[in-house]
Motif scaffolding. Sequence first.
Motif, PDB file in Angstrom:
ATOM      1  N   GLU A   1      -8.520  -4.017   3.242  1.00 47.82           N
ATOM      2  CA  GLU A   1      -9.306  -2.845   3.615  1.00 47.82           C
ATOM      3  C   GLU A   1      -8.631  -2.043   4.715  1.00 47.82           C
ATOM      4  O   GLU A   1      -8.678  -0.799   4.710  1.00 47.82           O
ATOM      5  CB  GLU A   1     -10.706  -3.286   4.053  1.00 47.82           C
ATOM      6  CG  GLU A   1     -11.575  -3.782   2.908  1.00 47.82           C
ATOM      7  CD  GLU A   1     -12.850  -4.451   3.378  1.00 47.82           C
ATOM      8  OE1 GLU A   1     -12.957  -4.725   4.603  1.00 47.82           O
ATOM      9  OE2 GLU A   1     -13.740  -4.702   2.542  1.00 47.82           O
ATOM     10  N   ASP A   2      -7.993  -2.733   5.665  1.00 44.62           N
ATOM     11  CA  ASP A   2      -7.293  -2.043   6.751  1.00 44.62           C
ATOM     12  C   ASP A   2      -6.158  -1.170   6.227  1.00 44.62           C
ATOM     13  O   ASP A   2      -5.695  -0.256   6.933  1.00 44.62           O
ATOM     14  CB  ASP A   2      -6.739  -3.059   7.753  1.00 44.62           C
ATOM     15  CG  ASP A   2      -7.824  -3.696   8.600  1.00 44.62           C
ATOM     16  OD1 ASP A   2      -8.957  -3.179   8.590  1.00 44.62           O
ATOM     17  OD2 ASP A   2      -7.539  -4.715   9.265  1.00 44.62           O
ATOM     18  N   ASN A   3      -5.712  -1.485   5.002  1.00 44.20           N
ATOM     19  CA  ASN A   3      -4.615  -0.720   4.406  1.00 44.20           C
ATOM     20  C   ASN A   3      -5.059   0.123   3.218  1.00 44.20           C
ATOM     21  O   ASN A   3      -4.230   0.590   2.437  1.00 44.20           O
ATOM     22  CB  ASN A   3      -3.492  -1.676   3.991  1.00 44.20           C
ATOM     23  CG  ASN A   3      -2.760  -2.263   5.177  1.00 44.20           C
ATOM     24  OD1 ASN A   3      -1.855  -1.649   5.727  1.00 44.20           O
ATOM     25  ND2 ASN A   3      -3.174  -3.461   5.589  1.00 44.20           N
ATOM     26  N   GLY A   4      -6.373   0.296   3.095  1.00 45.34           N
ATOM     27  CA  GLY A   4      -6.904   1.141   2.040  1.00 45.34           C
ATOM     28  C   GLY A   4      -6.766   0.572   0.653  1.00 45.34           C
ATOM     29  O   GLY A   4      -6.727   1.317  -0.329  1.00 45.34           O
ATOM     30  N   LEU A   5      -6.701  -0.763   0.552  1.00 44.76           N
ATOM     31  CA  LEU A   5      -6.515  -1.420  -0.738  1.00 44.76           C
ATOM     32  C   LEU A   5      -7.831  -1.983  -1.265  1.00 44.76           C
ATOM     33  O   LEU A   5      -8.690  -2.426  -0.492  1.00 44.76           O
ATOM     34  CB  LEU A   5      -5.489  -2.545  -0.613  1.00 44.76           C
ATOM     35  CG  LEU A   5      -4.070  -2.115  -0.222  1.00 44.76           C
ATOM     36  CD1 LEU A   5      -3.235  -3.337   0.140  1.00 44.76           C
ATOM     37  CD2 LEU A   5      -3.427  -1.332  -1.357  1.00 44.76           C
ATOM     38  N   ALA A   6      -7.979  -2.021  -2.580  1.00 45.79           N
ATOM     39  CA  ALA A   6      -9.172  -2.582  -3.208  1.00 45.79           C
ATOM     40  C   ALA A   6      -9.223  -4.091  -2.992  1.00 45.79           C
ATOM     41  O   ALA A   6      -8.189  -4.761  -2.899  1.00 45.79           O
ATOM     42  CB  ALA A   6      -9.175  -2.266  -4.703  1.00 45.79           C
ATOM     43  N   THR A   7     -10.439  -4.629  -2.931  1.00 43.33           N
ATOM     44  CA  THR A   7     -10.607  -6.064  -2.655  1.00 43.33           C
ATOM     45  C   THR A   7     -11.218  -6.816  -3.826  1.00 43.33           C
ATOM     46  O   THR A   7     -11.691  -7.939  -3.663  1.00 43.33           O
ATOM     47  CB  THR A   7     -11.495  -6.262  -1.419  1.00 43.33           C
ATOM     48  OG1 THR A   7     -12.792  -5.685  -1.683  1.00 43.33           O
ATOM     49  CG2 THR A   7     -10.886  -5.598  -0.196  1.00 43.33           C
TER      50      THR A   7
ATOM     51  N   ALA B   1       0.829  -1.202   0.000  1.00 42.05           N
ATOM     52  CA  ALA B   1       0.000   0.000   0.000  1.00 42.05           C
ATOM     53  C   ALA B   1       0.866   1.256   0.000  1.00 42.05           C
ATOM     54  O   ALA B   1       0.526   2.258  -0.649  1.00 42.05           O
ATOM     55  CB  ALA B   1      -0.922  -0.005   1.212  1.00 42.05           C
ATOM     56  N   SER B   2       1.998   1.199   0.695  1.00 43.71           N
ATOM     57  CA  SER B   2       2.846   2.393   0.835  1.00 43.71           C
ATOM     58  C   SER B   2       3.573   2.758  -0.454  1.00 43.71           C
ATOM     59  O   SER B   2       3.809   3.931  -0.720  1.00 43.71           O
ATOM     60  CB  SER B   2       3.862   2.183   1.958  1.00 43.71           C
ATOM     61  OG  SER B   2       4.811   1.184   1.603  1.00 43.71           O
TER      62      SER B   2
END
Length: 255
Positions: free
Chosen positions: A52-58, A20-21
């Motif tokens: 989701e906890d890392n703001g990523l699409a699922t 994510a970073s």
Amino acid sequence: MAGAPSTSDTWWTNWAAFIASNGSIPTQYSWHMEGGGGDMQSSVATYKTILEDNGLATDHVVNINEYGIWSEQVPAGSAWWIAQLERVNAFGLRGNWLSGDALHDFLAGLVGKPNGGTSDYNYTAGGYWPTPAWQVYHYYAKNMTGTRVQTEPTADLLGEVYAVVDTDTVRLLVGSRVATGTFYIELQDLASVGLPESGTLEIHTYGFPGTDDHYAELDAPTDLGWYGHEYSGNTLSFPIYQVDVYTAYAFEFSR
């Protein structure tokens, strides 16, 4: 990753934070399901939570590499895994538990040949035949066509079903996860496939018998005949007598 997603596994959580970073988002997510436990619904739900906890699409593809332990690689376990993967719309690669020359010789237990699994085994020899598990995948590929419908496993997750509705036929592929006992298939809303809300439904049954010999030959499923099931209230329930840990079943009826 040779382990299912877990929110308590720092490898998974640190890795998700890392991708994510720096924006190194994969187009597919892959892990192993070869621990003899866990299930696809829980694993996919956990994977989505981590993302989701890392703001990523699922909404990326899930591609399981590999699934199924050795004892599950019989007809019943094969059908169980097919239903599991279909429910979460995941791809999957059947686990290969052989080694050496045999690793590349038996299609992950889907074919056998003379002297397989014995001291007389010869990897250059021919004479292949389909194993009982092969027949399950063959039926799945050739017959389970049409529209996939919603199914649920048994509460203990040991009994499974995958179901499709085709132009004129409804088909169910039923298996269990190295377990015996009795569980029930419940068909709801039969009127949605053009059947009356009560009456007698004739169901054609096929069996996929197996043994603990993963190299055994099975040239075709066993035709177990037709049976008329009375039902009412737009719902039909019938039992699965899982008397061994090997046998899978297919059920077909006209709509």
